[in-house]
Design a protein around this motif. Structure first.
Motif, short mmCIF file in Angstrom:
data_model
loop_
_atom_site.label_atom_id
_atom_site.label_comp_id
_atom_site.label_asym_id
_atom_site.label_seq_id
_atom_site.Cartn_x
_atom_site.Cartn_y
_atom_site.Cartn_z
N VAL A 304 0.84 -1.21 0.00
CA VAL A 304 0.00 0.00 0.00
C VAL A 304 0.87 1.25 0.00
O VAL A 304 0.61 2.20 -0.75
CB VAL A 304 -0.95 -0.01 1.21
N SER A 305 1.92 1.23 0.80
CA SER A 305 2.82 2.39 0.86
C SER A 305 3.49 2.63 -0.48
O SER A 305 3.62 3.79 -0.92
CB SER A 305 3.87 2.16 1.95
N ARG A 306 3.90 1.58 -1.15
CA ARG A 306 4.58 1.73 -2.44
C ARG A 306 3.62 2.20 -3.54
O ARG A 306 4.01 2.99 -4.41
CB ARG A 306 5.24 0.41 -2.85
N ILE A 307 2.38 1.71 -3.51
CA ILE A 307 1.38 2.18 -4.49
C ILE A 307 1.16 3.67 -4.32
O ILE A 307 1.16 4.44 -5.30
CB ILE A 307 0.07 1.39 -4.33
N ILE A 308 0.98 4.11 -3.08
CA ILE A 308 0.78 5.54 -2.82
C ILE A 308 2.01 6.34 -3.23
O ILE A 308 1.91 7.43 -3.80
CB ILE A 308 0.42 5.76 -1.34
N GLY A 309 3.19 5.78 -2.97
CA GLY A 309 4.42 6.44 -3.41
C GLY A 309 4.48 6.60 -4.92
O GLY A 309 4.92 7.64 -5.43
N ALA A 310 4.03 5.58 -5.66
CA ALA A 310 4.01 5.67 -7.12
C ALA A 310 3.02 6.74 -7.58
O ALA A 310 3.30 7.50 -8.52
CB ALA A 310 3.64 4.32 -7.72
N TYR A 311 1.86 6.81 -6.93
CA TYR A 311 0.91 7.88 -7.24
C TYR A 311 1.57 9.25 -7.05
O TYR A 311 1.43 10.14 -7.89
CB TYR A 311 -0.32 7.80 -6.33
N ARG A 312 2.25 9.42 -5.94
CA ARG A 312 2.89 10.71 -5.66
C ARG A 312 3.91 11.06 -6.75
O ARG A 312 4.02 12.23 -7.16
CB ARG A 312 3.57 10.67 -4.30
N GLN A 313 4.66 10.08 -7.19
CA GLN A 313 5.64 10.32 -8.25
C GLN A 313 4.96 10.78 -9.54
O GLN A 313 5.40 11.74 -10.19
CB GLN A 313 6.44 9.04 -8.51
N ILE A 314 3.90 10.08 -9.93
CA ILE A 314 3.18 10.44 -11.16
C ILE A 314 2.58 11.82 -11.04
O ILE A 314 2.67 12.64 -11.97
CB ILE A 314 2.11 9.37 -11.45
N ILE A 315 1.97 12.11 -9.89
CA ILE A 315 1.36 13.43 -9.68
C ILE A 315 2.40 14.53 -9.79
O ILE A 315 2.19 15.55 -10.48
CB ILE A 315 0.65 13.48 -8.32
N ALA A 316 3.53 14.36 -9.12
CA ALA A 316 4.57 15.40 -9.12
C ALA A 316 5.12 15.63 -10.51
O ALA A 316 5.30 16.79 -10.95
CB ALA A 316 5.70 15.01 -8.16
N ARG A 354 -8.93 5.20 -0.04
CA ARG A 354 -9.05 6.31 0.92
C ARG A 354 -8.03 7.40 0.59
O ARG A 354 -8.34 8.60 0.63
CB ARG A 354 -8.86 5.81 2.34
N TRP A 355 -6.81 6.98 0.26
CA TRP A 355 -5.77 7.98 -0.06
C TRP A 355 -6.13 8.73 -1.34
O TRP A 355 -5.97 9.95 -1.41
CB TRP A 355 -4.42 7.30 -0.21
N ILE A 356 -6.61 8.01 -2.34
CA ILE A 356 -7.01 8.66 -3.60
C ILE A 356 -8.08 9.72 -3.33
O ILE A 356 -8.05 10.80 -3.92
CB ILE A 356 -7.54 7.60 -4.60
#
Length: 411
Positions: A304-316, A354-356
């Motif tokens: 879960v932490s890594r998926i959220i980290g990947a989202y953050r990378q794409i967003i940035a 939830r994070w999304i």
């Protein structure tokens, strides 16, 4: 008399000035149709013997109007140069056949030449051609391969029929006897030139974006349905929707195709005119974790932490290019026999969703989970939206997904 003369002179001045204004319009190229390219494997590959000295006709459908077009061919997966002997574009008479309007054939040129050699790993744009199109016109792009590529470049999940026939058939209106192929090869994009305000929405995702469960040649993926909604809205018909989904795609690891992080630059940031990114990725990461063996609580938390980290990378990275990033919640998939998810997989999905959905993480949210889940069993797809595998939507499900997209996300 003087009033009439003055009125005539005003009209004359207007007629003289208008071409000058039109000539000053700097045309903007935008992606009107795309397919994410990759190296095919197994049954998704073509027999090299069949591909050598053969013509492949592929039917595509742009989501926005334009007066001039150019085609982008790809040798992404190649380790050697790819020799294309020639290519053409024409108006297809229907999406499920090779027949075209013979009066509409236009040979494609590359730096003024009929043939082109595409370097290994590269794409190549054709010279622009004058072919006015409206949204959802069916177009046929024909490619004559001089020889079989050493390594094929493809989009396996075309949900569209292509047509393969030995010899040069670039100007053949019917291609009688051609073999039907359910994939696209070496065809990465169609771009249109427009003078007015325009923009592109890129959908980056897995098989649910790619359209698994959609109707072959039906153009009824959720992205197709969203494009039709936009074209019906006078305020938003300047927006194109392009599909960069790959079946089996993951955020973190390669699967069927390269992982989403590794293809962000090519499949999203490099698309001309991109203003919005819709990201629907993660279900295959969650399912793969326990497909073959159980995982510890720590491994679930790490995923879960890594998926959220990947989202953050794409967003940035997308925001740095001025792109608005819209997160889409992950659909339920309990009952799927391929991933056989359990309660911990469901907890992972809920944590990611939830994070999304938390304000400020994405620039906007599409809650596909809410619209697609069964109220009686929220960890399952609604039966009428399930194609039958508890994972992929049916055509009705894809329509519901498109209807769930708030159009005010695209201002």
């Amino acid at each position: 008399m003087r009033t009439g003369l003055a009125h005539f002179l005003l009209l004359l001045a207007t007629c003289v000035a208008w071409p000058a204004q039109a000539a000053s319009c700097a045309g903007q190229w935008v992606a009107a149709w795309t397919s994410a390219q990759m190296a095919p494997t197994g049954d998704n590959m073509l027999d090299p013997i069949k591909l050598a000295d053969s013509s492949l006709r592929q039917i595509i459908r742009p989501s926005i109007a334009g007066n001039r077009l150019r085609v982008r061919l790809s040798n992404l997966a190649g380790t050697k140069p790819l020799w294309i002997n020639g290519a053409s574009i024409a108006r297809a008479l229907r999406p499920d056949a090779a027949t075209v309007d013979p009066k509409s054939f236009i040979p494609l040129r590359f730096d003024g030449r009929a043939d082109v050699v595409i370097p290994a790993g590269a794409d190549y744009l054709s010279d622009p051609v004058a072919l006015p199109v409206t949204p959802f016109d069916d177009l046929a792009v024909s490619i004559h391969f001089a020889q079989a590529p050493a390594e094929q470049t493809s989009h396996p999940g075309s949900r569209a029929t292509s047509w393969l026939l030995k010899g040069d058939h670039l100007a053949d209106p019917g291609m009688a006897g051609a073999d039907a192929i359910e994939h696209w090869f070496s065809l990465a994009a169609l771009e249109t030139e427009t003078c007015g305000p325009t923009g592109v929405i890129v959908a980056l995702g897995d098989s649910i974006t790619d359209g698994r469960g959609a109707t072959t040649n039906g153009n009824d993926r959720w992205t197709d349905n969203l494009a039709r909604r936009l074209q019906a809205d006078p305020k938003r018909r300047h927006l194109a929707v392009v599909n960069q989904g790959i079946g089996g795609n993951r955020l973190l690891d390669d699967g069927l195709g390269p992982n989403a992080l590794s293809r962000l630059d090519r499949d999203v940031l490099a698309q001309p005119g991109v203003r919005y990114l819709i990201l629907l990725e993660g279900i295959n990461d969650i399912g793969t974790l326990t497909r073959d063996a159980t995982a510890s609580d720590a491994e679930h938390a790490r995923l879960v932490s890594r998926i959220i980290g990947a989202y953050r990378q794409i967003i940035a990275r997308a925001r740095a290019k001025g792109i608005k990033v819209i997160g889409a919640t992950i659909l339920p998939f309990q009952g799927n026999s391929y991933y056989h998810p359990d309660a911990r997989n469901e907890a992972d999905r809920q944590a990611v969703n939830r994070w999304i959905s938390e304000p400020g993480n994405f620039d906007g949210v599409i809650d596909f989970d809410r619209i697609m889940r069964d109220p009686a069993r929220p960890d399952h797809l609604l039966p009428r939206y399930d194609v039958g595998d508890a994972l992929h939507p049916s055509p009705a499900g894809y329509r519901a997904m498109a209807e769930a997209v708030p159009l005010d996300l695209f201002r």
